[in-house]
Write an enzyme that holds these catalytic residues in place. Structure first.
Site, PDB file in Angstrom:
ATOM      1  N   HIS A  51      -3.100 -81.471  67.004  1.00 10.44           N
ATOM      2  CA  HIS A  51      -2.390 -80.450  67.786  1.00 10.44           C
ATOM      3  C   HIS A  51      -0.968 -80.209  67.296  1.00 10.44           C
ATOM      4  O   HIS A  51      -0.342 -79.227  67.683  1.00 10.44           O
ATOM      5  CB  HIS A  51      -2.345 -80.873  69.261  1.00 10.44           C
ATOM      6  CG  HIS A  51      -3.679 -81.252  69.803  1.00 10.44           C
ATOM      7  ND1 HIS A  51      -4.080 -82.563  69.977  1.00 10.44           N
ATOM      8  CD2 HIS A  51      -4.736 -80.489  70.173  1.00 10.44           C
ATOM      9  CE1 HIS A  51      -5.315 -82.579  70.441  1.00 10.44           C
ATOM     10  NE2 HIS A  51      -5.738 -81.345  70.565  1.00 10.44           N
TER      11      HIS A  51
ATOM     12  N   GLU B  18      -0.113 -78.922  71.720  1.00  6.68           N
ATOM     13  CA  GLU B  18       0.201 -77.926  70.679  1.00  6.68           C
ATOM     14  C   GLU B  18       1.468 -77.143  71.031  1.00  6.68           C
ATOM     15  O   GLU B  18       2.305 -76.878  70.169  1.00  6.68           O
ATOM     16  CB  GLU B  18      -0.974 -76.955  70.486  1.00  6.68           C
ATOM     17  CG  GLU B  18      -0.717 -75.996  69.329  1.00  6.68           C
ATOM     18  CD  GLU B  18      -1.765 -74.912  69.174  1.00  6.68           C
ATOM     19  OE1 GLU B  18      -1.398 -73.824  68.711  1.00  6.68           O
ATOM     20  OE2 GLU B  18      -2.943 -75.160  69.510  1.00  6.68           O
TER      21      GLU B  18
END
Length: 316
Positions: free
Chosen positions: A79, A131
């Site tokens: 991520h 993320e």
């Protein structure tokens, strides 16, 4: 008594994307090269089965770098991480491998490029998602502002409406971001967009495949984890595309059999971090209760591959 008939529409593509495949290989190759334990900051990908499998092979999953010893390798999840994380690993002279998906890294580079040009960034993403944290952490605080909804666009306070760019979390629903981008462009006509769509090819392809099976299926199962953004979006996409019942299942044991009462057709797909073995498990469970006819509905072919970092390709 014979089992009732059931048509099973299998979405293609589904399951592992190139970024997830690469991240898992990175952990496996790191264990092979340096031996166990190898530390991994956060779940390498959002799937319990994958994480448990890697843990059994010698991976130790931790929340922060402070949980890792200096003398063992550490891997950063697919991520992405804020810049402060590799900086701290370097300060501690740790061996580290960055498993950030190259498509997420592309968004990081894009944000930096815009910032170097004097632009403030608006990120379309989910609060608290790894993320989003990683992308926002590429730049100093205040340089990336987060919006989750069209309503957020109306409230966001920017430094200069003439000096803006936007980037997008790669795992969002394509349909969701269209409305948010339109709202940004309406409020800030000068805002610059990405050169190429930030939402990754795998997210787009899996959502298109779900739309294709939703018009035929009475119910859709999305194999994936509750903390997987792209898997949760697939459930939403299925519902919006007209499927009467869509459910996220981690394993076949999660299937709500009561919801399948009277159902004649079922669709199955899997989020980008869900292994095919779990899809097969769900199919087998359906075959145990129904006379199943399988039809694969393919909307795209995928041939993307990402290389693992050079440090893992070199001989130990």
């Amino acid at each position: 008594m014979t089992n009732p008939p059931l048509t099973l529409y299998l979405a293609a593509p589904r399951g592992f994307c190139a970024g997830v495949d690469r991240a898992i290989k990175i952990v496996e190759m790191a264990i092979e090269k340096w031996g166990a334990p190898v530390y991994v900051r956060h779940e390498i990908v959002h799937n319990k089965y994958v994480v448990d499998d890697l843990r059994a092979k010698g991976a130790v999953f931790v929340e922060e770098l402070s949980d890792c010893p200096d003398d063992r390798p550490v891997i950063f999840s697919a991520h992405g991480v804020p810049k402060s994380v590799p900086a701290e690993a370097s300060r501690r002279e740790m061996v580290y491998v960055d498993a950030t998906c190259p498509l997420v890294s592309k968004v990081h580079i894009e944000a930096e490029r815009h910032s170097e040009g004097g632009l403030q960034i608006i990120m379309i993403g989910h609060t608290g998602h790894p993320e989003t944290i990683g992308t926002m952490g590429q730049l100093p605080e205040g340089e990336v502002l987060l919006v989750e909804t069209v309503e957020d666009v109306a409230k966001v306070a920017v430094r200069d409406p003439e000096q803006l760019a936007y980037v997008t979390q790669t795992t969002l629903s394509v349909d969701d971001t269209v409305d948010i981008v339109a709202a940004l462009q309406e409020r800030f006509p000068a805002i610059k967009g990405p050169h190429k769509e930030d939402i990754c090819y795998a997210t787009t392809n899996r959502q298109a495949a779900v739309k294709a099976i939703a018009e035929h299926a009475d119910a859709i199962f999305v194999v994936g984890a509750p903390n997987s953004s792209n898997s949760r979006r697939l459930v939403e996409v299925a519902a919006r595309a007209g499927c009467g019942y869509s459910q996220l299942v981690q394993r076949a044991t999660d299937i709500d059999w009561d919801a399948l009462e009277g159902v004649r057709s079922v669709g199955i797909t899997a989020g980008a971090s869900a292994p095919e073995l779990l899809v097969e498990e769900v199919i087998a469970a359906l075959q145990g209760r129904f006379d199943v006819t399988i039809e694969e509905v393919e909307t795209a072919k995928e041939a993307v591959e990402f290389k693992v970092p050079r440090v893992l390709r070199e001989q130990a």
